[in-house]
Scaffold this motif. Structure first.
Motif, short mmCIF file in Angstrom:
data_model
loop_
_atom_site.label_atom_id
_atom_site.label_comp_id
_atom_site.label_asym_id
_atom_site.label_seq_id
_atom_site.Cartn_x
_atom_site.Cartn_y
_atom_site.Cartn_z
N VAL A 1 0.86 -1.18 0.00
CA VAL A 1 0.00 0.00 0.00
C VAL A 1 0.90 1.23 0.00
N TRP A 2 0.63 2.18 -0.91
CA TRP A 2 1.39 3.44 -0.89
C TRP A 2 1.00 4.24 0.34
N GLU B 1 5.81 9.15 -1.23
CA GLU B 1 5.02 7.97 -0.93
C GLU B 1 5.97 6.79 -0.84
N VAL B 2 5.70 5.90 0.08
CA VAL B 2 6.54 4.74 0.32
C VAL B 2 5.66 3.50 0.31
N ASP C 1 7.46 -7.47 -0.65
CA ASP C 1 8.07 -8.64 -0.02
C ASP C 1 9.60 -8.56 -0.02
N THR C 2 10.19 -7.84 -0.97
CA THR C 2 11.65 -7.82 -1.11
C THR C 2 12.28 -6.45 -1.04
N GLU C 3 11.48 -5.38 -1.11
CA GLU C 3 12.07 -4.04 -1.14
C GLU C 3 11.11 -2.99 -0.62
N VAL C 4 11.64 -1.78 -0.48
CA VAL C 4 10.85 -0.61 -0.14
C VAL C 4 10.97 0.34 -1.33
N ILE C 5 9.84 0.82 -1.84
CA ILE C 5 9.81 1.67 -3.02
C ILE C 5 9.37 3.07 -2.60
N VAL C 6 10.04 4.08 -3.16
CA VAL C 6 9.75 5.48 -2.83
C VAL C 6 9.47 6.23 -4.13
N LEU D 1 12.42 5.02 -6.59
CA LEU D 1 13.67 4.53 -6.02
C LEU D 1 13.33 3.27 -5.25
N SER D 2 14.21 2.28 -5.29
CA SER D 2 13.93 1.06 -4.53
C SER D 2 15.13 0.72 -3.66
N PHE D 3 14.82 0.16 -2.49
CA PHE D 3 15.82 -0.18 -1.50
C PHE D 3 15.52 -1.56 -0.94
N THR D 4 16.56 -2.33 -0.65
CA THR D 4 16.33 -3.60 0.04
C THR D 4 15.86 -3.30 1.45
#
Length: 64
Positions: free
Chosen positions: A7-8, A20-21, A25-30, A41-44
């Motif tokens: 969910v954003w 918005e973040v 299951d595998t990353e955090v997207i901003v 942007l994506s982060f583990t």
């Protein structure tokens, strides 16, 4: 605030400057909430944890 998976979540402290973040299951997207189609942007999870721990310690604070 804890992120809800898939969910954003919008965050803003100064009017129209919002991010918005989203937790997956595998990353955090901003993304920029004002321009959501402009890219992300994506982060583990480990990278995100390291960043948020640094924030809590003031590592990223701007000079006063």
């Amino acid at each position: 605030m804890a992120l809800e998976p898939h969910v954003w979540t919008k965050y803003s402290t100064s009017g129209n400057n919002c991010v918005e973040v989203m937790l997956t299951d595998t990353e955090v997207i901003v993304r920029n909430s004002n321009h959501p189609d402009a890219g992300t942007l994506s982060f583990t999870h480990a990278e995100w944890d390291s960043h948020t721990q640094g924030q809590k310690l003031g590592v990223f604070d701007l000079p006063g």
